[in-house]
Design a protein around this motif. Structure first.
Motif, short mmCIF file in Angstrom:
data_model
loop_
_atom_site.label_atom_id
_atom_site.label_comp_id
_atom_site.label_asym_id
_atom_site.label_seq_id
_atom_site.Cartn_x
_atom_site.Cartn_y
_atom_site.Cartn_z
N VAL A 247 -23.23 -38.54 47.03
CA VAL A 247 -23.19 -40.01 46.96
C VAL A 247 -21.81 -40.57 46.59
O VAL A 247 -21.57 -41.75 46.77
CB VAL A 247 -24.27 -40.58 45.99
CG1 VAL A 247 -25.67 -40.16 46.44
CG2 VAL A 247 -24.02 -40.19 44.54
N ALA A 248 -20.92 -39.73 46.06
CA ALA A 248 -19.57 -40.21 45.73
C ALA A 248 -18.64 -39.83 46.90
O ALA A 248 -18.42 -38.65 47.17
CB ALA A 248 -19.09 -39.60 44.42
N ARG A 249 -18.13 -40.85 47.56
CA ARG A 249 -17.31 -40.69 48.77
C ARG A 249 -16.24 -39.58 48.64
O ARG A 249 -15.65 -39.42 47.59
CB ARG A 249 -16.64 -42.05 49.04
CG ARG A 249 -15.97 -42.21 50.35
CD ARG A 249 -15.59 -43.67 50.55
NE ARG A 249 -16.74 -44.49 50.93
CZ ARG A 249 -17.17 -44.64 52.19
NH1 ARG A 249 -16.53 -44.05 53.17
NH2 ARG A 249 -18.22 -45.39 52.45
N SER A 250 -16.06 -38.82 49.70
CA SER A 250 -15.01 -37.79 49.82
C SER A 250 -15.08 -36.70 48.75
O SER A 250 -14.06 -36.17 48.34
CB SER A 250 -13.61 -38.42 49.74
OG SER A 250 -13.50 -39.49 50.62
N SER A 251 -16.27 -36.37 48.31
CA SER A 251 -16.40 -35.35 47.26
C SER A 251 -16.72 -33.98 47.84
O SER A 251 -17.28 -33.86 48.93
CB SER A 251 -17.52 -35.74 46.29
OG SER A 251 -17.19 -36.92 45.64
N GLU A 252 -16.38 -32.95 47.07
CA GLU A 252 -16.81 -31.59 47.40
C GLU A 252 -16.91 -30.82 46.08
O GLU A 252 -15.94 -30.68 45.35
CB GLU A 252 -15.80 -30.89 48.32
CG GLU A 252 -16.28 -29.48 48.64
CD GLU A 252 -15.36 -28.69 49.55
OE1 GLU A 252 -14.81 -29.28 50.51
OE2 GLU A 252 -15.20 -27.49 49.28
N ILE A 253 -18.11 -30.38 45.76
CA ILE A 253 -18.34 -29.72 44.47
C ILE A 253 -18.99 -28.36 44.71
O ILE A 253 -19.93 -28.24 45.50
CB ILE A 253 -19.26 -30.59 43.57
CG1 ILE A 253 -18.64 -31.97 43.34
CG2 ILE A 253 -19.53 -29.90 42.23
CD1 ILE A 253 -19.52 -32.95 42.57
N THR A 254 -18.46 -27.35 44.03
CA THR A 254 -19.08 -26.02 44.07
C THR A 254 -19.61 -25.70 42.68
O THR A 254 -18.91 -25.89 41.68
CB THR A 254 -18.05 -24.94 44.48
OG1 THR A 254 -17.63 -25.22 45.81
CG2 THR A 254 -18.64 -23.53 44.43
N ILE A 255 -20.84 -25.23 42.62
CA ILE A 255 -21.42 -24.79 41.34
C ILE A 255 -21.60 -23.28 41.46
O ILE A 255 -22.28 -22.80 42.36
CB ILE A 255 -22.77 -25.48 41.05
CG1 ILE A 255 -22.58 -27.01 41.13
CG2 ILE A 255 -23.27 -25.11 39.66
CD1 ILE A 255 -23.36 -27.65 42.20
N ARG A 256 -20.96 -22.56 40.55
CA ARG A 256 -20.97 -21.10 40.63
C ARG A 256 -22.09 -20.50 39.78
O ARG A 256 -22.49 -21.08 38.78
CB ARG A 256 -19.62 -20.53 40.17
CG ARG A 256 -18.52 -20.89 41.16
CD ARG A 256 -17.27 -20.12 40.86
NE ARG A 256 -17.54 -18.69 40.74
CZ ARG A 256 -16.74 -17.83 40.16
NH1 ARG A 256 -15.61 -18.24 39.64
NH2 ARG A 256 -17.07 -16.57 40.09
N ASP A 257 -22.56 -19.33 40.20
CA ASP A 257 -23.50 -18.51 39.41
C ASP A 257 -24.77 -19.28 39.03
O ASP A 257 -25.19 -19.28 37.87
CB ASP A 257 -22.83 -18.02 38.11
CG ASP A 257 -21.52 -17.31 38.37
OD1 ASP A 257 -21.43 -16.62 39.40
OD2 ASP A 257 -20.59 -17.47 37.57
N VAL A 258 -25.35 -19.93 40.01
CA VAL A 258 -26.54 -20.74 39.71
C VAL A 258 -27.80 -20.08 40.28
O VAL A 258 -27.76 -19.47 41.35
CB VAL A 258 -26.32 -22.20 40.21
CG1 VAL A 258 -26.16 -22.28 41.71
CG2 VAL A 258 -27.43 -23.11 39.77
N GLY A 259 -28.89 -20.17 39.54
CA GLY A 259 -30.16 -19.59 39.98
C GLY A 259 -30.66 -20.33 41.21
O GLY A 259 -30.66 -21.57 41.24
N ILE A 260 -31.06 -19.58 42.24
CA ILE A 260 -31.58 -20.25 43.46
C ILE A 260 -32.95 -19.69 43.81
O ILE A 260 -33.34 -19.64 44.98
CB ILE A 260 -30.62 -20.12 44.67
CG1 ILE A 260 -30.10 -18.68 44.78
CG2 ILE A 260 -29.46 -21.10 44.57
CD1 ILE A 260 -30.04 -18.20 46.18
#
Ligand code: S3P
Length: 429
Positions: A247-260
């Motif tokens: 929802v925040a324009r032009s963003s890219e976030i990586t979350i490491r080591d997360v349970g899926i």
């Protein structure tokens, strides 16, 4: 009482980690206490909810120490090593603590009283008390045993086949923990699968357990072996940042080591159906739990219908899904989620009322929401209702709102995610 004020954001960029999984953290302490031997628990969630479980177990005589790296060293002496608590067991705001501890204590040699804060003592407990009584448990409580404070006088239990009407990992886990020490076999069948962390950890520690979609079965044939446990990042905490990236324009976030774990990560499937670009990479297994890195990019979303079996797999993420849906093109319908009325607050009423204050077109229904997406939200003064997931969801909504948003009683985020705002700010630098 702390307020948080946030303004719109764009260009959120970074690689982050989130605290250890809250559900798995509760289970790690309880199961390590029931095992025999020393366990080291790493990446534990030091959230208020998990500290409630820690304090209850300490009141029951379980010895644990926390080292400089925040690793917990716990000495399990089995249920017979528990001692009777001299005061009530304070479960705080934590339904998981109360329901799971009730399952453990029902089969013990102890008398105990479980109580919580005003929100927890309002929540339905009959759903766990009734099936435990079917196994022979002695439990009393307010309103005919359906509300805390609850008093439990431990006794021998007999295994039972339970068919529960509402999928609930807390109820299922309480019954499996009672079944772990009961005579004979205990099984739990649910209409749809709920999160299976208890089963996975019981299996990892050597219990006699079988489980599959919607069915779990346990016996007391094998005790638990203490083992080291490394807790994956909490998908439910990661979820706020997945939606923030969208929802925040032009963003890219990586979350490491997360349970899926599939029973938890239903939100990824829904976001993909909404058109989101979610990349799950470096999949691996950590103590019987699937873990990965998850990356999400900003992009347009479209409305979808969400209901049925996926609901228990994203139940805690529905508040933040409402935020994504409010900014998607077209209509989103969320149904079969009536359980949201019974969470830390009535999340259907809370999210509909608070997001409407920010200009969202959101209508509550008895079992969910109808949401018509809008281009932009507007800043407003909104109320967290003392509910951590409502507070964090509104913070993400604020990132896509014109002007300032002020969220009341924001300290409640510590229930699951101390440091939430620091992580969010780190993405703004
Ligand atoms: C949880 C199970 C779910 C979830 C809660 C944590 C758990 O509750 O909403 O936040 O750790 O087992 P229910 O069992 O009531 O569905």
């Amino acid at each position: 009482m702390m307020e948080a004020t946030l303004t719109s954001a764009k260009n959120l960029k970074g690689v982050i980690t989130v605290p250890g999984d809250k559900s798995i953290s509760h289970r790690s302490l309880i199961l390590a206490s029931l095992a025999h031997g020393r366990s080291r628990i790493a990446n534990f969630s030091f959230s208020k909810d998990c500290l409630s479980t820690m304090n209850c177990l300490r009141s029951l005589g379980v010895e644990m120490e926390i080292d400089a790296d925040k690793v917990i060293h716990l000495v399990g002496k089995g249920l017979e090593g528990f001692r009777e608590p001299s005061d009530i067991l304070d479960c705080g705001n934590s339904g998981t603590t109360m329901r799971m501890m009730l399952g453990v204590l029902a089969r013990s040699h102890l008398f105990a009283v479980l109580s919580g804060d005003r929100f927890l003592n309002r929540r339905p407990m009959g759903r766990v008390v009734e099936p435990l009584k079917k196994m022979g448990a002695h439990i009393w409580g307010r309103e005919g045993g359906t509300k805390a404070p609850l008093a439990v006088k431990g006794t021998r239990l007999r295994g039972c086949d339970h068919r529960i009407e509402i999928p609930s990992a807390q109820v299922k886990s309480a019954l499996l923990l009672a079944g772990l020490q009961a005579k004979g076999e205990t099984s739990v069948t649910e209409p749809f699968p709920s999160r299976d962390h208890t089963e996975r950890m019981l299996e990892y520690l050597g219990a006699d357990i079988q489980y599959g979609d919607s069915y779990s079965r346990i016996s007391s044939a094998r005790g638990l072996q203490a083992k080291d446990i490394q807790i994956p990042g909490d998908f439910s905490s990661a979820a706020y940042f997945l939606v923030a990236a969208l929802v925040a324009r032009s963003s890219e976030i990586t979350i490491r080591d997360v349970g899926i774990n599939k029973t938890r990560a239903g939100l990824v499937e829904v976001l993909e159906r909404m058109g989101a670009d979610v990349v799950v990479s470096d999949r691996r297994i950590l103590n019987n739990e699937p873990v990965a890195d998850v990356t999400c990019h900003w992009g347009a979303l479209k409305g979808v219908e969400v209901g049925g079996e996926i609901i228990p797999r994203l139940i805690d993420e529905i508040p933040v899904l409402c935020v994504a849906a409010s900014l998607a093109e077209g209509r989103t319908v969320i149904k079969d989620a009536g359980e949201l009325h019974y969470k830390e607050c009535d999340r259907i009423e809370a999210m509909a009322t608070e997001l409407a204050k920010m200009g969202a077109h959101i209508v509550p229904t008895p079992d969910g929401f109808i949401i018509e997406g809008v281009e932009r939200l507007r800043g407003a003064r909104v109320d967290s209702r003392f509910d951590h997931r409502v507070a964090m969801s509104l913070a993400i909504a604020a990132l896509a709102a014109e002007g300032e948003t002020t969220i009341s009683n924001f300290e409640c985020v510590d229930i699951s995610f101390p440091g939430f705002l620091d992580v969010l700010r780190s993405l703004m630098e």
